[in-house]
Enzyme design. Structure first.
Site, PDB file in Angstrom:
ATOM      1  N   GLU A   1     -19.911 -11.174  71.953  1.00  0.00           N
ATOM      2  CA  GLU A   1     -18.748 -10.461  71.425  1.00  0.00           C
ATOM      3  C   GLU A   1     -17.547 -11.381  71.600  1.00  0.00           C
ATOM      4  O   GLU A   1     -16.979 -11.481  72.689  1.00  0.00           O
ATOM      5  CB  GLU A   1     -18.529  -9.147  72.175  1.00  0.00           C
ATOM      6  CG  GLU A   1     -19.668  -8.160  72.027  1.00  0.00           C
ATOM      7  CD  GLU A   1     -19.817  -7.609  70.620  1.00  0.00           C
ATOM      8  OE1 GLU A   1     -18.896  -7.823  69.802  1.00  0.00           O
ATOM      9  OE2 GLU A   1     -20.841  -6.970  70.342  1.00  0.00           O
TER      10      GLU A   1
ATOM     11  N   CYS B   1      -9.541  -7.775  71.311  1.00  0.00           N
ATOM     12  CA  CYS B   1     -10.288  -8.546  70.305  1.00  0.00           C
ATOM     13  C   CYS B   1     -10.156  -7.891  68.935  1.00  0.00           C
ATOM     14  O   CYS B   1     -10.336  -8.548  67.907  1.00  0.00           O
ATOM     15  CB  CYS B   1     -11.747  -8.707  70.703  1.00  0.00           C
ATOM     16  SG  CYS B   1     -12.585  -7.164  71.077  1.00  0.00           S
TER      17      CYS B   1
END
Length: 516
Positions: free
Chosen positions: A271, A305
């Site tokens: 990720e 993010c």
């Protein structure tokens, strides 16, 4: 615990930040002696002061941890999955009981506002609930065999020890997404948190140990926390005993982790970065879009993010939207994240501030018009508070391909939707994206095979704030990993296809004859 409004006004107030961190940790079961005398200083972004000193994990300790994780897995995989789910249910109870305390510690250690800290712990509670249900739904398949008197089925089995390497910006939620699923799937876990946020990891481990004691029939080393820098993570990444490595961080980190795990034929769940865009079309609800864009761009001080970093606005609504954005940005309160009414806390540290200023300087050199971006609350010394920045780029610049982990919103005009979608996709990252439109053709095009190429594609909501029910992750340099909901659990298990012959003959597949 005292009111936090005066925490940053004096040396006494600064001391109370230390005291608050220690009180939070002790309430969750972390011994006071573990917070002093170590070789890793821990700082709070709220004031920049040191709030603890913890010991890093040595090489011998890490070796023992991996051996213990292997032994724990061999025992834990034999426990029926619904019983494994009961342990996670108990963890969820501990998190509910300590939600406010852990949420406050999140704020103290990583600087996000208290409401976001609480929200992060709520994500942990939600994924525990999800995992408990999942423990009774680790379904396989029955498959029709082409051979008479044969049965074929597919089952899912525990994989092995899992290494979770997490980042500072979500110091507890991302661990829980991995941990809850990995444990109900029958695996053991070693967690290496960011060296910037080890205290929240120690607190989570203490809460899990409370649940473990109540459960009473799981190996003691089912979950372990190791503390250290990237070298410690490299050992976990390179060791074949760690069957799965789930790593959250930058694309640069992923470029090291992915090939290293692949070289030993391990499995990685990556990720990584996100350079997320929002498209605003002529039919959009401008007020709705403005609220979503502001939250997506300035929430967590732009250190998600999934933060909104690029904005493509149709010519016909550009002026109206930008006027609303500037007004909204002007009302956003920056300050102590523990205080009521504050929406933006500090950046994590000075390197983050310098990276932001470097990006703004580059944009200025390219002819951008910049609103905000300056440092504020300088009287707080070693803390780095900044005004969120709107960067209106000239028509000669049609995209920004680098992710900067800061509250910078790069704004572009567009006149053709296909061009906007193409520019949304024309970056190395592929995590999250959004479109604001009330035109069904536009929204369906955005969601189609020729639309957004991101792992997350939203309509009339922003790029951040994903729910745990859906698989979370992205494509391209975002890494391709999936965590949390949907069928992300399959990433923590191995697939086994079995064929059973219950007859007396041995017919071969594809009608092959092999007589002797």
């Amino acid at each position: 615990m005292s009111n936090t409004a005066t925490l940053m006004q004096s040396s006494e107030g600064q001391t109370s930040l230390v005291e608050q961190a220690q009180q939070c940790l002790q309430q969750m079961g972390v011994a006071a002696g573990r917070l002093q005398g170590g070789d890793l200083p821990v700082f709070t972004p709220i004031s920049g002061e040191q709030i603890a000193e913890v010991s890093q994990t040595g090489k011998a300790e890490l070796e023992q941890a991996m051996a213990d994780a292997t032994a724990a897995f061999e025992s834990w995989r034999q426990i029926p999955a619904p019983e494994r789910g009961e342990l996670i249910r108990l963890l969820g109870e501990e998190l509910r009981e300590h939600k406010e305390t852990l949420g406050r510690l999140v704020t103290l250690e990583c600087g996000k506002i208290y409401q976001e800290g609480l929200g992060e712990v709520q994500e942990m509670i939600d994924i525990c609930d999800f995992a408990v249900g999942l423990s009774r739904q680790l379904y396989g398949l029955t498959i029709a065999s082409e051979r008479p008197e044969h049965a074929m089925r597919e089952t899912w089995q525990p994989m092995g020890p899992v290494a979770v390497i997490s980042a500072f910006n979500f110091p507890v939620a991302v661990w829980s997404w991995n941990f809850a699923l990995a444990v109900v799937c029958g695996n053991s876990v070693i967690w290496k948190p960011s060296e910037k946020t080890p205290l929240t990891a120690m607190a989570c481990q203490a809460l899990f140990e409370k649940a473990l004691a109540r459960f009473g029939k799981a190996p003691a080393k089912l979950s372990q926390v190791v503390v250290g820098d990237g070298e410690l993570g490299k050992v976990l990444v390179d060791d074949s005993r760690m069957k799965i490595v789930s790593a959250t961080g930058s694309c640069a980190m992923g470029r090291k982790v992915g090939p290293a795990v692949a070289a030993r034929f391990g499995r990685s769940i990556l990720e990584l970065g996100g350079n997320n865009a929002t498209i605003v079309t002529p039919s959009a609800n401008i007020d709705l879009a403005t609220r979503a864009i502001v939250f997506g761009a300035v929430g967590t001080a732009g250190q998600r993010c999934t933060s909104t970093r690029r904005l493509f606005v149709h010519d016909s609504v550009y002026d109206d939207l930008l006027e609303g954005l500037r007004k909204a940005y002007g009302s956003v309160r920056v300050g102590n994240p523990l205080e009521d009414g504050v929406l933006v806390g500090p950046l994590i540290d000075e390197p983050a501030y310098k990276a932001m200023q470097l990006a703004l300087d580059k944009a200025s050199e390219q002819g951008a018009y910049i609103t905000g971006g300056e440092r504020c609350l300088e009287e707080q010394g070693a803390a780095f508070y900044v005004r969120p920045a709107i960067v209106e780029l000239p028509d000669s610049i049609d995209n920004v391909k680098e992710e900067v982990f800061a509250p910078i919103l790069n704004v572009f005009r567009y006149s053709d939707l296909d061009d906007a979608i193409a520019r949304n996709n024309a970056v190395p990252q592929g995590l999250s994206s959004a479109i604001f439109s009330n035109d069904l053709r536009e929204t369906e095009r955005f969601l189609s095979a020729v639309g957004s190429d991101c792992g997350i594609a939203n309509v009339n909501i922003g790029t951040s704030g994903a729910e745990i029910g859906g698989a979370f992750g992205g494509e391209k340099e975002t890494g391709g990993g999936r965590e949390s909901g949907s069928d992300a659990w399959k990433g923590y298990m191995r697939r086994s296809t079995s064929t059973v012959n219950y007859g007396k003959e041995l017919p071969l597949a594809q009608g092959i004859q092999f007589d002797f």
